[in-house]
Design an enzyme around this catalytic site. Structure first.
Site, PDB file in Angstrom:
ATOM      1  N   GLU A  89      -3.481  -3.533  -6.008  1.00  0.00           N
ATOM      2  CA  GLU A  89      -3.825  -2.321  -5.270  1.00  0.00           C
ATOM      3  C   GLU A  89      -3.419  -1.026  -5.978  1.00  0.00           C
ATOM      4  OE1 GLU A  89      -3.795  -3.687  -0.696  1.00  0.00           O
ATOM      5  OE2 GLU A  89      -1.794  -3.479  -1.543  1.00  0.00           O
TER       6      GLU A  89
ATOM      7  N   ASP B 217       8.886  -2.192  -3.572  1.00  0.00           N
ATOM      8  CA  ASP B 217       7.634  -1.617  -3.070  1.00  0.00           C
ATOM      9  C   ASP B 217       7.892  -0.152  -2.774  1.00  0.00           C
ATOM     10  OD1 ASP B 217       5.007  -1.298  -1.759  1.00  0.00           O
ATOM     11  OD2 ASP B 217       4.998  -3.482  -1.785  1.00  0.00           O
TER      12      ASP B 217
ATOM     13  N   HIS C 157       2.502   0.449  -5.969  1.00  0.00           N
ATOM     14  CA  HIS C 157       3.567   0.068  -5.028  1.00  0.00           C
ATOM     15  C   HIS C 157       4.935   0.475  -5.574  1.00  0.00           C
ATOM     16  CE1 HIS C 157       1.196  -2.229  -2.076  1.00  0.00           C
ATOM     17  NE2 HIS C 157       0.406  -2.522  -3.101  1.00  0.00           N
TER      18      HIS C 157
HETATM   19  C1  ACM Z   1      -1.391  -7.739  -1.574  1.00  0.00           C
HETATM   20  O1  ACM Z   1      -1.606  -8.125  -0.420  1.00  0.00           O
HETATM   21  N1  ACM Z   1      -1.541  -6.465  -1.886  1.00  0.00           N
HETATM   22  C2  ACM Z   1      -0.975  -8.641  -2.613  1.00  0.00           C
END
Ligand code: ACM
Ligand code: ZN
Length: 617
Positions: free
Chosen positions: A336, A192, A267
Site C-alpha cells: 500500500e 506501522d 506505513h
Molecule cells: C495489508 O493488508 N495491507 C497487507
C-alpha cells in the site's frame, strides 16, 4: 473386577469415546478408537528423551496440572516401569513427517512418537485434547491410535502490535494457546504509522518518539485529528531487544517461530516522525504533519526511495533485526505505497532517471530490490506483501498474498515461481467482524464469519501441481485498528484462529464444519475459558433478515445461522426466547414495528450465543 464395576467401566469408556470422538482441533489425519482406556493419575510417570527434558519438563508438568490438577513426575530417558506411563519417543519412521506424530493410548501406556521435537510437542497437544474437558484429579482417557502429519509447514497468525501495542505477557499467553492448536508461526507486525514497537539500539528515537502517540481513545479510528508537536504522547509501548529474546526463546519451546515485519517503504509514519530526514523533501512542505499517526488516516507515510540515507538507515535496522530473530525469514512489508510524494521529490526522480525506471511502480521495485539485497546479505529470506510483485518483481523473495479479486497474487505469485503464503483478506483477515454488525463490537464494516475462515481452501484450483507446491501455507491476520483492549483482541482471535489452524494443518478430506463447530461447543469453548481466553460465540448468533409488505401491513422475517444442527426459537412480544418460545421452521410473518428476539439453542435447551434483537421496521 466384579461384573458391575466391569460393566460400568465399559459403559464409562464408551461415553468417553463418544465425547472425544469428534473433538480434536485441528482434526488429525486418522483417529482409531480401541476398547478400554488409560487411567491418568498421580502415580503416572512421564519419560522424555534426555535432550528435550529441559524444554518439555515445564510444559508437560504445568499443562497436565492445568488439565487435570495432577502433579505428574517427569523423568528423562527410557521407561523404567511396565505400565502407567507416558513415553515421548524420538523415532526414525519414514511415515512420520517433520512436526507429525503418532499417539498411541492404551490401557497400560501412552506413547507419543515423532522424529523431531515439534512432533513430540504436537502429539502432546493432541493427548491434552483427549483428556476429558473439565477433568479434576485422576481421569480416564479412551484408548486410541492417532496418526497425524501437517498439511502445511506455514501455519501462521499475524498479530498487529503496532496499531495497539500488546504486552509481552499477552503475546506469551497467545503463544501458549495457539501452539496448542498447532499454530507454529507468529508474524509480528512490529511497525506501522501508529507506532514503532521494536528497540533498535543504533536509532533510539524510533522507540523514544516513534512508539508513542497522542491519546485519541474513544474517538472513532477514522475520524481522529492529527497530533500536534506539543501535545503529550502517552499511548504506546515497545519491546526491548531483551523482551523479544524472551518471546523468541519461549516460542521455540512451543514450536513457534517468530517472524518480524518491518513495514517499508510505506506505513512508515512513526519512523518518519522519529527521523524526518528520511522523508522525501529536505524542507517540510506546508501542511505535512510529522507526528506519529493517531488513527486511520496517515498521509505522507512513505520513506524517500531516492535518498541513499534511506537505504543506509534501513540496512542498520535490518542488521539488528536479523541478528535478533533466529528465523530464516524477515518480512519487509512493501504494501500500500502511496507514491504521490515520490512523483514530486527531486531525489526520487533523479534515481528514476539514473536507473532508467519507467514509472513509480518500477521505483517501488527498485526500492524493494535494494531491501532484498540488504536482507539476503544477512542470510535471510525476504518476505513481502504481494504488492512487491508489481513493476519488475523481486526474484528470490517469498510472497505473502493478501489481495483478492481485481488482483490475483494467489495465482500470479506461484505462477511466477515465488514461494507463497496465503492470507486472503476475504477469508483470513480476522480483523473483520465475525457476526451481524448490529451484534458485534466496533470494527470495519465488513463481516468474516467463522465458517468462511473454516471453509477456505488456500490452494487455488487453477494452479498446476507444480505451482501448488509453492504454496507454503496459510495465515490468519489480525490487524489491530479496532482492538484496543486485550479482551477485544482475544475476541477477534478466538475461535477464528482455530478454524485457520485446521485449514493449515488438516487434510481437506478430514475437514467437516459440523464436527468442528460441535467440537467448539462441547469442548474447546470450555478449554479456552480455562485458559482465561475471551472467545467470541458469534457463530451461534441468529442473522435476521426481513422485508415490510406495506400493501398487507406485515413483516416477512427470515432467520439464519452459520451453525448447523441447532434450533432457533423466537418471540415478537418482547420476551427473551427459550425453548418454550416459537421454534423457527422457515420464514414467517409478524406485525410491523414489533420487537423480534431470536436465539439459537442446543438439544438440551441451552442458549448458545447472544439473543438477537431487532425492531421490524
Ligand atoms: C495489508 O493488508 N495491507 C497487507
Ligand atoms: Zn523521495
Amino acid at each position: 473386577m466384579n461384573k458391575i464395576v466391569f460393566f460400568i467401566s465399559i459403559f464409562f469408556f464408551s461415553i468417553l469415546v463418544k465425547a472425544q470422538e469428534n473433538s480434536f482441533i485441528p482434526q488429525p489425519e486418522s483417529v482409531v478408537f480401541t476398547s478400554g482406556g488409560f487411567h491418568l493419575n498421580s502415580d503416572t510417570k512421564v519419560y522424555v528423551p534426555s535432550k528435550y527434558i529441559t524444554d518439555l519438563q515445564s510444559i508437560v508438568t504445568s499443562e497436565l496440572a492445568k488439565d487435570t490438577g495432577l502433579d505428574i513426575s517427569i523423568h528423562k530417558g527410557k521407561t523404567k516401569v511396565n505400565s502407567n506411563y507416558i513415553l515421548f519417543q524420538k523415532v526414525k519412521d519414514a511415515s512420520i513427517d517433520p512436526e507429525g506424530y503418532v499417539l498411541e493410548i492404551s490401557t497400560e501406556k501412552i506413547i507419543i512418537k515423532a522424529k523431531d521435537y515439534a512432533g513430540l510437542f504436537n502429539g502432546f497437544q493432541t493427548l491434552r485434547q483427549a483428556i476429558p474437558v473439565g477433568a479434576n484429579g485422576a481421569t480416564a482417557i479412551p484408548s486410541m491410535m492417532v496418526t497425524d502429519n501437517p498439511r502445511f509447514h506455514w501455519r501462521g497468525v499475524l498479530l498487529d502490535v503496532s496499531r495497539h501495542f500488546q504486552t509481552k505477557a499477552f503475546v506469551l499467553k497467545q503463544i501458549d494457546v495457539l501452539s496448542s492448536y498447532k499454530i507454529n508461526i507468529f508474524h509480528l507486525h512490529l511497525t506501522d504509522d501508529q507506532g514503532w514497537r521494536i528497540e533498535i539500539k543504533k536509532y533510539p528515537n524510533l522507540t523514544k518518539k516513534g512508539a508513542w502517540r497522542a491519546d485519541r481513545t474513544g474517538i472513532a479510528w477514522w475520524s481522529r485529528e492529527h497530533a500536534t508537536a506539543d501535545e503529550p504522547k502517552t499511548v504506546g509501548g515497545f519491546y526491548t531487544q531483551e523482551d523479544l529474546k524472551d518471546i523468541i526463546a519461549y516460542a521455540k519451546t512451543r514450536n513457534v517461530e517468530i517472524i518480524p515485519e518491518i513495514d517499508v517503504p510505506a506505513h512508515s509514519k512513526a519512523l518518519i516522525a522519529a527521523y524526518p530526514h528520511l522523508f522525501c523533501y529536505d524542507e517540510v512542505p506546508e501542511g505535512v504533519n510529522f507526528e506519529v499517526a493517531v488513527g486511520g488516516k496517515a498521509p505522507d507515510n512513505a520513506l524517500c526511495a531516492g535518498k541513499e540515507t534511506t537505504y543506509e538507515f534501513l540496512e542498520d535496522v535490518i542488521k539488528e533485526v536479523a541478528a535478533l530473530f533466529p528465523s530464516n525469514y524477515l518480512h519487509i512489508g512493501g504494501d500500500e505505497c502511496n507514491k504521490s510524494n515520490w512523483k514530486k521529490c527531486p531525489h526520487c526522480q533523479k534515481v528514476k532517471e539514473d536507473n532508467n525506471l519507467k514509472d513509480e511502480e518500477e521505483l517501488q521495485s527498485y526500492f524493494i530490490q535494494r531491501m532484498h539485497k540488504i536482507v539476503t546479505a544477512q542470510n535471510k529470506t525476504m518476505i513481502g506483501w504481494d504488492e512487491v510483485l508489481s513493476g519488475n518483481g523481486v526474484k528470490g523473495a517469498t510472497i505473502m498474498a493478501w489481495r483478492r479479486g481485481k488482483h490475483t497474487p494467489e495465482l500470479q505469485a506461484p505462477r511466477e515461481g515465488y514461494p507463497t503464503i496465503m492470507t486472503s483478506y476475504l477469508h483470513s483477515y480476522i480483523s473483520r467482524v465475525q457476526g451481524p454488525t448490529i451484534m458485534e463490537p466496533e470494527g470495519p464494516n465488513s463481516v468474516l464469519p467463522l465458517s468462511v475462515v473454516y471453509n477456505h481452501e488456500p490452494v487455488p484450483e487453477e494452479l498446476t501441481p507444480e505451482e501448488a507446491r509453492l504454496v507454503l501455507g496459510n495465515q490468519a491476520s489480525l490487524w489491530g485498528e479496532f482492538t484496543p483492549t486485550e479482551e477485544h483482541f482475544e475476541y477477534m482471535l478466538y475461535p477464528r484462529t482455530l478454524a485457520s489452524a485446521e485449514v493449515s494443518w488438516s487434510n481437506p478430506k478430514v475437514k467437516n464444519w459440523e464436527r468442528f463447530q460441535h467440537a467448539l461447543e462441547t469442548s474447546h469453548f470450555e478449554r479456552l475459558k480455562r485458559e482465561n481466553v475471551n472467545v467470541a460465540k458469534s457463530l451461534f448468533t441468529v442473522y435476521p433478515a426481513f422485508g415490510i409488505d406495506q400493501l398487507h401491513s406485515k413483516a416477512i422475517v427470515y432467520l439464519e445461522t452459520e451453525a448447523v444442527g441447532y434450533d432457533i426459537y423466537y418471540t415478537t412480544n418482547g420476551d427473551d426466547p427459550t425453548i418454550k418460545a416459537t421454534k423457527y421452521e422457515g420464514d414467517f410473518t409478524a406485525t410491523p414495528k414489533s420487537l423480534l428476539k431470536a436465539g439459537l439453542f442446543n438439544k438440551t435447551g441451552d442458549l448458545l450465543g447472544e439473543i438477537t434483537e431487532v425492531r421490524l421496521k
